[in-house]
Design an enzyme around this catalytic site. Sequence first.
Site, PDB file in Angstrom:
ATOM      1  N   HIS A  54       0.857  -1.194   0.000  1.00 52.43           N
ATOM      2  CA  HIS A  54       0.000   0.000   0.000  1.00 52.43           C
ATOM      3  C   HIS A  54       0.889   1.238   0.000  1.00 52.43           C
ATOM      4  O   HIS A  54       2.063   1.175   0.374  1.00 52.43           O
ATOM      5  CB  HIS A  54      -0.897   0.011   1.230  1.00 52.43           C
ATOM      6  CG  HIS A  54      -1.917  -1.081   1.241  1.00 52.43           C
ATOM      7  ND1 HIS A  54      -2.954  -1.099   2.125  1.00 52.43           N
ATOM      8  CD2 HIS A  54      -2.057  -2.198   0.469  1.00 52.43           C
ATOM      9  CE1 HIS A  54      -3.702  -2.170   1.913  1.00 52.43           C
ATOM     10  NE2 HIS A  54      -3.174  -2.862   0.915  1.00 52.43           N
ATOM     11  N   GLU A  56       1.160   3.760   1.948  1.00 48.49           N
ATOM     12  CA  GLU A  56       1.764   4.109   3.230  1.00 48.49           C
ATOM     13  C   GLU A  56       2.925   3.184   3.574  1.00 48.49           C
ATOM     14  O   GLU A  56       3.979   3.650   4.016  1.00 48.49           O
ATOM     15  CB  GLU A  56       0.701   4.055   4.345  1.00 48.49           C
ATOM     16  CG  GLU A  56      -0.460   5.005   4.127  1.00 48.49           C
ATOM     17  CD  GLU A  56      -1.602   4.428   3.278  1.00 48.49           C
ATOM     18  OE1 GLU A  56      -2.637   5.098   3.199  1.00 48.49           O
ATOM     19  OE2 GLU A  56      -1.462   3.317   2.702  1.00 48.49           O
ATOM     20  N   CYS A  84      -5.583   1.788   5.764  1.00 48.93           N
ATOM     21  CA  CYS A  84      -6.262   0.595   6.258  1.00 48.93           C
ATOM     22  C   CYS A  84      -5.678   0.204   7.625  1.00 48.93           C
ATOM     23  O   CYS A  84      -4.677   0.771   8.067  1.00 48.93           O
ATOM     24  CB  CYS A  84      -6.097  -0.540   5.257  1.00 48.93           C
ATOM     25  SG  CYS A  84      -4.436  -1.271   5.243  1.00 48.93           S
ATOM     26  N   CYS A  87      -1.880  -0.640   7.453  1.00 48.79           N
ATOM     27  CA  CYS A  87      -1.029   0.539   7.308  1.00 48.79           C
ATOM     28  C   CYS A  87      -1.004   1.362   8.584  1.00 48.79           C
ATOM     29  O   CYS A  87       0.046   1.883   8.965  1.00 48.79           O
ATOM     30  CB  CYS A  87      -1.507   1.388   6.132  1.00 48.79           C
ATOM     31  SG  CYS A  87      -1.241   0.577   4.536  1.00 48.79           S
TER      32      CYS A  87
END
Length: 155
Positions: A54, A56, A84, A87
């Site tokens: 992701h 991040e 999420c 993360c």
Amino acid sequence: MTFDHEHFMEMAIEEGIKGGKEGNSPVGSVIVRDGKVIARGHNLVTSTVDVTAHAETVALRNAGPATGTVELPGATLYTTFEPCPMCTGAIVAARIGTVVLGGRNRPAGTTYGDYTIERLIDMVGFSDRLNVVTGILQEHGETIRNDWLKQRGLA
């Protein structure tokens, strides 16, 4: 301060657009400390076939070699869409001081129900250690992601 938030969020949006052009969800992140960008990242899940890639986590992975450490106290992570739970856990582990959000999850549009970053950090007792700033270019962040989802028939 708001001007700086918008400036760095625009950089994160540029990262997200890169990810979208590569076939990934168009989410981007930028990590800033002392007014300087120390790392950038965009979603690479599809292009790398890595569910953990992701925006991040990619930015956090890039920050380690750039700073020589995995802990980033005093740093701010800008992200175009609400992180999420995975993360958020990585952000907490990295000791990021502030997260600045663009778009937000909506209960109908997420696999995480009524999840919010604030609820998770409160649940794990970190709400006094991680500041969350919302509403920075929110509509822009949501539009980019929602348009991408619609193009793929996912929304």
